[in-house]
Design an enzyme around this catalytic site. Structure first.
Site, PDB file in Angstrom:
ATOM      1  N   GLY A  40       0.875  -1.169   0.000  1.00  0.00           N
ATOM      2  CA  GLY A  40       0.000   0.000   0.000  1.00  0.00           C
ATOM      3  C   GLY A  40       0.904   1.208   0.000  1.00  0.00           C
ATOM      4  O   GLY A  40       1.581   1.473   0.988  1.00  0.00           O
ATOM      5  N   HIS A  41       0.993   1.892  -1.128  1.00  0.00           N
ATOM      6  CA  HIS A  41       1.915   3.020  -1.261  1.00  0.00           C
ATOM      7  C   HIS A  41       1.095   4.300  -1.359  1.00  0.00           C
ATOM      8  O   HIS A  41       0.270   4.452  -2.261  1.00  0.00           O
ATOM      9  CB  HIS A  41       2.812   2.834  -2.492  1.00  0.00           C
ATOM     10  CG  HIS A  41       3.699   1.622  -2.387  1.00  0.00           C
ATOM     11  ND1 HIS A  41       4.550   1.228  -3.379  1.00  0.00           N
ATOM     12  CD2 HIS A  41       3.870   0.724  -1.382  1.00  0.00           C
ATOM     13  CE1 HIS A  41       5.206   0.134  -2.994  1.00  0.00           C
ATOM     14  NE2 HIS A  41       4.791  -0.187  -1.786  1.00  0.00           N
ATOM     15  N   THR A  42       1.336   5.190  -0.414  1.00  0.00           N
ATOM     16  CA  THR A  42       0.489   6.374  -0.305  1.00  0.00           C
ATOM     17  C   THR A  42       1.087   7.559  -1.056  1.00  0.00           C
ATOM     18  O   THR A  42       2.264   7.855  -0.915  1.00  0.00           O
ATOM     19  CB  THR A  42       0.330   6.764   1.183  1.00  0.00           C
ATOM     20  OG1 THR A  42      -0.010   5.588   1.908  1.00  0.00           O
ATOM     21  CG2 THR A  42      -0.741   7.822   1.379  1.00  0.00           C
ATOM     22  N   VAL A 410      10.039  15.433   5.494  1.00  0.00           N
ATOM     23  CA  VAL A 410       9.556  16.059   6.732  1.00  0.00           C
ATOM     24  C   VAL A 410       8.035  16.240   6.745  1.00  0.00           C
ATOM     25  O   VAL A 410       7.500  17.049   7.484  1.00  0.00           O
ATOM     26  CB  VAL A 410      10.269  17.417   6.959  1.00  0.00           C
ATOM     27  CG1 VAL A 410      11.735  17.208   7.293  1.00  0.00           C
ATOM     28  CG2 VAL A 410      10.123  18.328   5.729  1.00  0.00           C
TER      29      VAL A 410
END
Ligand code: GDP
Ligand code: IMO
Ligand code: MG
Length: 426
Positions: A40-42, A410
Site C-alpha cells: 500500500g503506497h500512499t 519532513v
C-alpha cells in the site's frame, strides 16, 4: 545514471510511495518489480490522498510509463478496481501509459481464500490476506497462472483446474469450501478482457529502455526485513523485496543498475507478527503511532512502532548494496524530549553491530540516547534549517551505517522534502 532502484530498508511502509512519486519527476519509466496487493503506497498531492497497491507510484506523472513487471503477483480483479479508481480521478493518461507483464502471476479467489483461512489458525503470520503467499506458492510449485494465459480462456480453465486439484484438499482441511473451476473462471472473463490489452513482454521493454539511456526507476514493495531470503523468516512475505529482486523481477541484469536507494523511516514500524527488538509498547510507541498515522494502508491495522534500529539498517545496507538513504518521517519525532537509538545487539556470542537475522529472538538491543527537538519540521527545505538535534540525528545515521542521505522527508506532501541528491543526476 539511468537505472535507479528504490527499496524499503526496514519492514515496509517507509514512505516508498511518496519518494517514488518525487523521483518520478525525472523518470521515463517506473517499474514495480515484486509483491502484489499486499503493498500500500500512499501518494499525497495537495489535499488529495491516493493509495496504490499494484500500480506503480509513478502513475501521477503524465508522460511517465508505468510497468507491472513479472516478479509481481497480480490480482486481476484488484488491478481492474485500481484502474477504475484512477480513471474516476482522471489519473489515467491514455493507451500505453500502463503495461503489465504477461509473465506476472495471477492471484485468484482460491489464493485469497486460503490466505484468509490460514490466518484463522494458530500458525497465523499476520498476513494482509490478499492471497499473495499462496500465489507465489503456486508459482514455485509450477502450477501458477501467468497473466498471459488470460489471452486464451480455455487454457486458463485448464490451469485453474490443475491449481484447484492442489488447493481443494487444503481448503477442506482448513474447514472451507473451494470454488469450482466455473466459479473462478466465469467472473474472470470480463476482467481478462480489460487486462489482455495491457499485457506485454515487459522484460524486453524495460531492458531496452535502460539500454537506450532512458531514466528507469525500479519501485520496490515491502522491505528488506520482509524479504523471503533475507528477512526475519518465517515472518516475511513471499517475494524478493531486496534490490536483487529488481533484476529478477523485471528482467534486467545487475550490471545495468546504477544506483540503489534505501528508504528508512526515522523510527521503525512493523505490521503483522514476528520479532521486533526495538518495539515500544508504551506511551511513546502510541505517540509515534498517532503522530505518524501508523495504521496499515491496506488493512487499517495499527502498526507496531519502535526506535530506529541501526544494526538492522547496516544489514539492509549490506544485502541491498545501498548507495544512499532516503530518510522519511523525521517530523514525527518532533516533541520527544529524547530519542533512543539502537546501536548494537548483545547476543549469546557477544556484542554485534549488525542485526543477527537468524537469532533475533535472543538478541538484546543496546541503546544510546540522543537529544530531541521541539520545532515542527514541515516547512524545512534545507539541512541547514533543521534544528541542530534533528541534523545530528540524520548525521548519526549516515555515519553509523556508512551511507549518505540523499533525501530527508519532513511531511507526507511532495513539497515537504529536502532533496540532497537527484536520482538521475539531474
Ligand atoms: P510505503 O508502503 O513505503 O509506500 O509507505 P505507506 O504509504 O504505507 O506509509 C507511509 C505513510 O507515511 C503514508 O501515509 C505517507 O503519506 C506518510 N509519509 C511519507 N513520508 C512522510 C513524512 O516524511 N512525514 C510524515 N509525517 N508522513 C509521511
Ligand atoms: P508496502 O509495500 C508492511 C507484511 C504483512 C505480514 C507479512 C506477510 O506497503 O511497504 P503477506 O500478505 O505479504 O503474505 O504478509 O508481510 N507485509 C507488509 N508490511 N508493508 C507492506 O508493503 C507489506 N506487505 C506485506 O503485514 O507481516
Ligand atoms: Mg505501505
Amino acid at each position: 545514471m539511468s537505472a535507479v532502484v528504490i527499496v524499503g530498508a526496514q519492514w515496509g511502509d517507509e514512505g516508498k510511495g511518496k519518494i517514488v512519486d518525487i523521483f518520478t519527476e525525472h523518470a521515463d519509466l517506473v517499474v514495480r518489480y515484486g509483491g502484489g496487493p499486499n503493498a500500500g503506497h500512499t501518494l499525497v498531492v495537495g489535499d488529495q490522498k491516493l493509495v496504490v497497491r499494484l500500480i506503480p507510484s509513478g502513475i501521477l506523472r503524465e508522460g511517465t510509463r508505468c510497468v507491472l513487471a513479472q516478479g509481481m503477483a497480480i490480482d486481476p480483479a484488484s488491478l481492474v478496481g485500481e484502474l477504475d479508481e484512477l480513471g474516476r480521478r482522471g489519473l489515467l493518461h491514455g493507451a500505453g501509459s500502463l503495461v503489465v507483464s504477461d509473465r506476472a502471476h495471477a492471484i485468484l479467489p482460491y489464493h485469497v481464500l486460503v490466505d484468509g483461512l490460514r490466518e484463522q489458525t494458530p500458525q497465523a503470520l499476520g498476513t494482509t490476506r490478499r492471497g499473495v503467499g499462496p500465489c507465489y506458492e503456486d508459482k514455485a510449485g509450477r502450477r501458477g497462472i501467468p497473466l498471459g494465459a488470460l489471452r486464451d480462456m480455455k487454457r486458463t480453465e485448464e490451469l485453474v483446474g490443475r491449481a484447484l486439484a492442489h488447493w481443494g484438499p487444503v481448503v477442506r482441511a482448513l474447514g472451507g469450501t473451494a470454488p469450482s473451476v466455473r466459479e473462478v473462471v466465469e467472473p474472470l472473463r470480463p476482467i481478462a478482457e480489460r487486462i489482455v490489452p495491457l499485457l506485454a513482454d515487459t522484460a524486453k521493454l524495460v531492458e531496452r529502455a535502460v539500454r537506450d539511456g532512458k531514466r528507469v526507476l525500479f519501485e520496490g514493495a515491502q522491505g528488506t526485513l520482509l524479504d523471503i531470503d533475507h528477512g526475519t523468516y518465517p515472518f516475511v512475505t513471499s517475494s524478493h523485496a531486496t534490490s536483487g529482486g529488481a533484476c529478477t523481477g523485471s528482467g534486467v541484469g545487475p550490471s545495468r543498475i546504477d544506483w540503489v536507494v534505501g528508504l528508512v523511516k526515522a523510527y521503525l514500524t512493523r505490521v503483522g507478527g514476528g520479532p521486533f527488538p526495538t518495539e515500544l509498547l508504551d506511551a511513546t510507541g502510541e505517540r509515534l503511532r498517532q503522530r505518524g498515522v501508523e495504521f496499515g494502508s491496506v488493512t487499517g491495522r495499527p502498526r507496531r512502532t519502535g526506535w530506529l534500529d541501526l544494526p538492522a539498517l547496516r544489514y539492509a545496507v549490506r544485502v541491498n548494496g545501498l548507495d544512499g538513504l532516503a530518510i522519511t518521517k523525521l517530523d514525527v519525532l518532533t516533541g520527544l524530549p529524547e530519542l533512543r537509538i539502537c546501536v548494537a545487539y548483545d547476543t549469546p556470542h557477544g556484542r554485534v553491530d549488525e542485526l543477527p537475522i537468524d537469532d533475533v529472538a535472543s538478541a538484546r538491543p543496546v541503546y544510546e540516547t540522543m537529544p530531541g527537538w521541539t520545532e515542527e519540521l514541515g516547512a524545512v527545505r534545507a539541512m541547514k534549517d533543521l534544528p541542530e538535534a534533528a541534523c545530528r540525528y540524520v548525521e548519526r545515521i549516515e555515519r553509523e551505517v556508512g551511507t549518505p542521505a540523499v533525501l530527508v522527508s519532513v511531511g507526507s506532501r511532495r513539497d515537504e522534502t529536502i532533496v540532497l541528491k537527484q536520482p538521475f543526476g539531474g
